[in-house]
Design an enzyme around this catalytic site. Structure first.
Site, PDB file in Angstrom:
ATOM      1  N   ALA A 173       0.729  -1.324  -0.135  1.00  0.00           N
ATOM      2  CA  ALA A 173       0.051  -0.074   0.005  1.00  0.00           C
ATOM      3  C   ALA A 173       0.814   1.114  -0.067  1.00  0.00           C
ATOM      4  O   ALA A 173       0.417   2.163  -0.520  1.00  0.00           O
ATOM      5  CB  ALA A 173      -1.036   0.080   1.249  1.00  0.00           C
ATOM      6  N   ASP A 174       1.984   1.284   0.519  1.00  0.00           N
ATOM      7  CA  ASP A 174       2.737   2.313   0.705  1.00  0.00           C
ATOM      8  C   ASP A 174       3.297   2.566  -0.731  1.00  0.00           C
ATOM      9  O   ASP A 174       3.337   3.805  -1.134  1.00  0.00           O
ATOM     10  CB  ASP A 174       4.169   2.006   1.534  1.00  0.00           C
ATOM     11  CG  ASP A 174       3.957   2.036   3.059  1.00  0.00           C
ATOM     12  OD1 ASP A 174       3.234   3.198   3.478  1.00  0.00           O
ATOM     13  OD2 ASP A 174       4.271   1.440   3.755  1.00  0.00           O
ATOM     14  N   TYR A 175       3.785   1.600  -1.469  1.00  0.00           N
ATOM     15  CA  TYR A 175       4.339   1.814  -2.976  1.00  0.00           C
ATOM     16  C   TYR A 175       3.329   2.266  -3.778  1.00  0.00           C
ATOM     17  O   TYR A 175       3.443   2.956  -4.547  1.00  0.00           O
ATOM     18  CB  TYR A 175       5.074   0.442  -3.392  1.00  0.00           C
ATOM     19  CG  TYR A 175       6.194   0.437  -2.782  1.00  0.00           C
ATOM     20  CD1 TYR A 175       7.385   1.093  -3.044  1.00  0.00           C
ATOM     21  CD2 TYR A 175       6.455  -0.583  -1.689  1.00  0.00           C
ATOM     22  CE1 TYR A 175       8.677   0.694  -2.622  1.00  0.00           C
ATOM     23  CE2 TYR A 175       7.840  -0.758  -1.161  1.00  0.00           C
ATOM     24  CZ  TYR A 175       8.859  -0.025  -1.502  1.00  0.00           C
ATOM     25  OH  TYR A 175      10.155  -0.271  -1.012  1.00  0.00           O
TER      26      TYR A 175
END
Length: 401
Positions: A173-175
Site C-alpha cells: 500500500a505504501d508503494y
C-alpha cells in the site's frame, strides 16, 4: 544517458515525510529531475534508515539506500518554533511538499497548507495519511498492513479455507500510494501551469488498494456479492493460477477462450476446447477444479523451465513464479536493465530497482543512493537560505538541526 534535461528539472521538492509512501512519491519526482530536499529529525533521522536489511558497513539499511535515492538530507526539528520557521523559508522557495503526518499535526506547528500557501500561493502539498484528511477515522494511525486490511485486499489473500495472508510485500500500500501520490502531484502541476496557483492532494493509504480491487465495488453494490479468498486461482477466468512443476511453480493465465484453445492443443488435449467440453469461460469456471487438475497433471511432469518454454513456444501466457534470485538470473530483466548498480564508498556496488517508467526522450535517472544524515545541511541552509556557519552551529547545539 541522452544529453537533455529531465522533465522535472527546475522544480524543488521538500520531503518532510517518513518511511515509504510520500517519500516514494518524492523519489519518483527526483528520478525525473526535481531537486528533492529530505527533511529529517536531528540525530535520529527518518525511521526508514533502520527499516529492513542492515547494510552492516553503514548505519543505514539497504531499504534507505534504495528508496531515498537522489535526495539531499537536511536535519530540522519541525516541532520547534525556530525549526518551523526555517521550513517556512524553504517552503517559500519550493514547488512541492510531500508529507504523511497525522491530520492536524502540521497545522499544530503552524505549517498547514493554508498557512504555507500564504507564503507561496503556487505551492503544491501531497498529504498521505492512513485514513485521509477527513472522515471519522482520520486521527487513527495507519501503516500499509492496516491499509491492506481496511481496503479489502487482505480478505482476498490466501487459500479459501485459510486465514487472510500478507499480500507478498507488507509495504504494498505504501508503494501504491507513492505512485498515486506522484500522479496527483503531476496533475496539480498541470493545473498550476494553467491556473497559476497550487493546491493540496489528499490521499488515504487504503484508497489505492480499494481502487485496485477489480469489480468488487460495483458487483457488491448491484448484487451483494462478497468475494472471498480464492487460493491459487481466480473467480473470473480458468485456468488462471499457479501450478507446481517438478522444481518450482509457474503462473498460467488463460483470460479468454482463444488462450485456452492454445493451451489445450499445447497439452495434446485439443478436445478440451470443443463446444461440448470447456470452450467457454463459463464452462471452465463451472468445473474449475477439474480443469485446473488437468493442467496441474500436465505441468507437474515438467521442470519450470520446460513448462515456461513450452507455453511460450505455443503463445500461452506463462511465467515462472520467480524468487529474487530468479529475477537476478533472468536474461530479459538483465537486458532491460531493471536492476542498476550505484557505487557506495563503503559497500562498493549496491544494486537497486531501476527507474519506472522508461521514457524514450527524457528518461529518469538515479544519481545517488540514500544520503547520510544531514549531508546537505551546509548546501541548503547555508547556500539556499544564506545561513552563516555560526548560526548553523548554534542551531546544531540547540538540537534544531
Amino acid at each position: 544517458m541522452p544529453d537533455h534535461k529531465r522533465p522535472l528539472e527546475g522544480l524543488r521538492v521538500l520531503d518532510i515525510a517518513t518511511f515509504i509512501a510520500a517519500p516514494l512519491a518524492a523519489s519518483i519526482l527526483g528520478e525525473f529531475g526535481a531537486e528533492v530536499i529530505k527533511i529529517e529529525q536531528p540525530r535520529e533521522g527518518d525511521p526508514l534508515r533502520r527499516f529492513g536489511v542492515a547494510s552492516v558497513e553503514t548505519p543505514d539499511t539497504f531499504c534507505w539506500l534504495s528508496e531515498a535515492r537522489n535526495k539531499k538530507s537536511v536535519t530540522l526539528d519541525l516541532r520547534s518554533p525556530e525549526g518551523a520557521g526555517i521550513l517556512r523559508e524553504l517552503a517559500a522557495q519550493s514547488d512541492i511538499i510531500c508529507e504523511n503526518f497525522r491530520p492536524g499535526t502540521l497545522e499544530k506547528w503552524g505549517l498547514g497548507f493554508d498557512e504555507l500557501c500564504k507564503l507561496n500561493p503556487r505551492l503544491i502539498m501531497l498529504r498521505i495519511s492512513g485514513y485521509g484528511q477527513s472522515g471519522p477515522y482520520k486521527d487513527r494511525p495507519g501503516f500499509a498492513r492496516i491499509a491492506h486490511a481496511f481496503g479489502g485486499l487482505a480478505h482476498l489473500t490466501g487459500m479459501a479455507d485459510g486465514p487472510p495472508l500478507t499480500p507478498g510485500s507488507t509495504s504494498l500500500a505504501d508503494y501504491a500510494s507513492g505512485v498515486y501520490g506522484a500522479l496527483g502531484v503531476m496533475l496539480a502541476l498541470r493545473a498550476r501551469e494553467r491556473d497559476g496557483v497550487g493546491q493540496y492532494i489528499d490521499l488515504a493509504l487504503y484508497e489505492p488498494i480499494m481502487r485496485m480491487l477489480d469489480d468488487l465495488v460495483p458487483a457488491y453494490a448491484a448484487r451483494g456479492i462478497v468475494r472471498g479468498r480464492q487460493g491459487l486461482g481466480t473467480s473470473n477466468a480458468c485456468p488462471h493460477g499457479h501450478f507446481q512443476t517438478t522444481d518450482g511453480w509457474i503462473a498460467i493465465a488463460c483470460t479468454n477462450d482463444r488462450m485456452f484453445t492454445r493451451l489445450a492443443k499445447t497439452m495434446g488435449r485439443p478436445e478440451l476446447a470443443l463446444p461440448d467440453r470447456y470452450a467457454t469461460t463459463a464452462a471452465r469456471l463451472r468445473d474449475s477444479a477439474i480443469v485446473d487438475g488437468i493442467v496441474q497433471a500436465w505441468v507437474g511432469e515438467m521442470t519450470t523451465n520446460e513448462a515456461v518454454t513450452t507455453c511460450a513456444e505455443n503463445d500461452v501466457p506463462c511465467a515462472a513464479v520467480n524468487t529474487i534470485a530468479g529475477i537476478f538470473a533472468d536474461p530479459h530483466i538483465a537486458e532491460r536493465q531493471n536492476q542498476i548498480a550505484l557505487h557506495h564508498e563503503s559497500l562498493g556496488d549496491v544494486f537497486i530497482p531501476a527507474v519506472v517508467p522508461k521514457l524514450s526522450r527524457t528518461p529518469g535517472h538515479v544519481d545517488s543512493l540514500g544520503p547520510s544524515l544531514g549531508a546537505s545541511n551546509a548546501e541548503i541552509l547555508g547556500g539556499l537560505l544564506g545561513m552563516d556557519e555560526a548560526k548553523m552551529r548554534q542551531l546544531k547545539n540547540a538540537g534544531i538541526i
